[in-house]
Design an enzyme around this catalytic site. Structure first.
Site, PDB file in Angstrom:
ATOM      1  N   HIS A  22       2.513  22.327  99.402  1.00 45.86           N
ATOM      2  CA  HIS A  22       3.091  21.574  98.289  1.00 45.86           C
ATOM      3  C   HIS A  22       2.198  20.399  97.924  1.00 45.86           C
ATOM      4  O   HIS A  22       1.790  19.639  98.787  1.00 45.86           O
ATOM      5  CB  HIS A  22       4.490  21.073  98.681  1.00 45.86           C
ATOM      6  CG  HIS A  22       5.150  20.311  97.599  1.00 45.86           C
ATOM      7  ND1 HIS A  22       5.689  19.069  97.817  1.00 45.86           N
ATOM      8  CD2 HIS A  22       5.354  20.597  96.294  1.00 45.86           C
ATOM      9  CE1 HIS A  22       6.209  18.631  96.683  1.00 45.86           C
ATOM     10  NE2 HIS A  22       6.011  19.543  95.751  1.00 45.86           N
ATOM     11  N   ASP A  66       4.329  22.669  90.689  1.00 42.92           N
ATOM     12  CA  ASP A  66       5.080  21.547  91.268  1.00 42.92           C
ATOM     13  C   ASP A  66       6.131  21.029  90.287  1.00 42.92           C
ATOM     14  O   ASP A  66       5.814  20.694  89.152  1.00 42.92           O
ATOM     15  CB  ASP A  66       4.106  20.429  91.629  1.00 42.92           C
ATOM     16  CG  ASP A  66       4.678  19.430  92.608  1.00 42.92           C
ATOM     17  OD1 ASP A  66       5.915  19.348  92.743  1.00 42.92           O
ATOM     18  OD2 ASP A  66       3.876  18.720  93.245  1.00 42.92           O
ATOM     19  N   TYR A 118     -13.077  15.108  86.808  1.00 40.21           N
ATOM     20  CA  TYR A 118     -14.085  15.346  87.851  1.00 40.21           C
ATOM     21  C   TYR A 118     -13.650  14.743  89.188  1.00 40.21           C
ATOM     22  O   TYR A 118     -13.773  15.381  90.232  1.00 40.21           O
ATOM     23  CB  TYR A 118     -15.447  14.763  87.451  1.00 40.21           C
ATOM     24  CG  TYR A 118     -16.177  15.511  86.379  1.00 40.21           C
ATOM     25  CD1 TYR A 118     -16.095  16.899  86.254  1.00 40.21           C
ATOM     26  CD2 TYR A 118     -16.995  14.839  85.486  1.00 40.21           C
ATOM     27  CE1 TYR A 118     -16.793  17.576  85.267  1.00 40.21           C
ATOM     28  CE2 TYR A 118     -17.700  15.512  84.491  1.00 40.21           C
ATOM     29  CZ  TYR A 118     -17.588  16.874  84.396  1.00 40.21           C
ATOM     30  OH  TYR A 118     -18.287  17.556  83.420  1.00 40.21           O
TER      31      TYR A 118
END
Length: 146
Positions: A22, A66, A118
């Site tokens: 998770h 999620d 990034y």
């Protein structure tokens, strides 16, 4: 052989998806993304010859997004100089794919600044290198619970 597993998902990728917990994130990178540089601390999986949409769709057949965050799907925002110059139709494709697999639909998709993307990619559990030719076609997914 297994049933109902999209054939594009290799045993290596299935193992990684299973290992992830998770809130772990996976990045599906376009062909221009510096995968090896950003993935120094991640598992890098090469999926040459494939584009991001087909990989995204296959992963989301197995991968719960999620529900504890507002935007578990993250795209790289256009740089100021590219706004109005570069078209990102692939983002619409991503939103359609996400909507197919998550009840929140396009609301589950957000954008962040290129350089922030990034930095977040460096923290990903896995980065998938693709042959995607669309620019700004990188997408990050945050894993939820089943």
């Amino acid at each position: 052989m297994l049933k109902n597993i999209p054939p594009i998902l290799s045993p290596e990728l299935l193992k990684v998806l299973c290992e992830m917990g998770h809130s772990d994130r996976i990045c599906i990178a376009d062909g221009n993304f510096p995968t090896e540089t950003m993935g120094k601390d991640a598992i890098v999986i090469r999926m040459d010859g494939h584009g991001v949409p087909e990989i995204l769709d296959a992963i989301l057949t197995l991968f719960p997004l999620d529900t504890y965050v507002e935007k578990p799907v993250t795209l790289m925002e256009l740089m100021e100089r590219d706004r109005g110059r570069i078209k990102t139709e692939i983002w619409d494709t991503y939103r359609e794919i996400v909507a197919k697999h998550d009840a929140r639909g396009a609301e589950a998709v957000g954008n962040i600044d290129r350089f922030d993307f990034y930095e977040e990619a460096k923290k990903c559990y896995c980065i998938i290198a693709t042959s995607e030719t669309a620019v700004y076609a990188n997408v990050m997914l945050q894993k939820g619970v089943v």
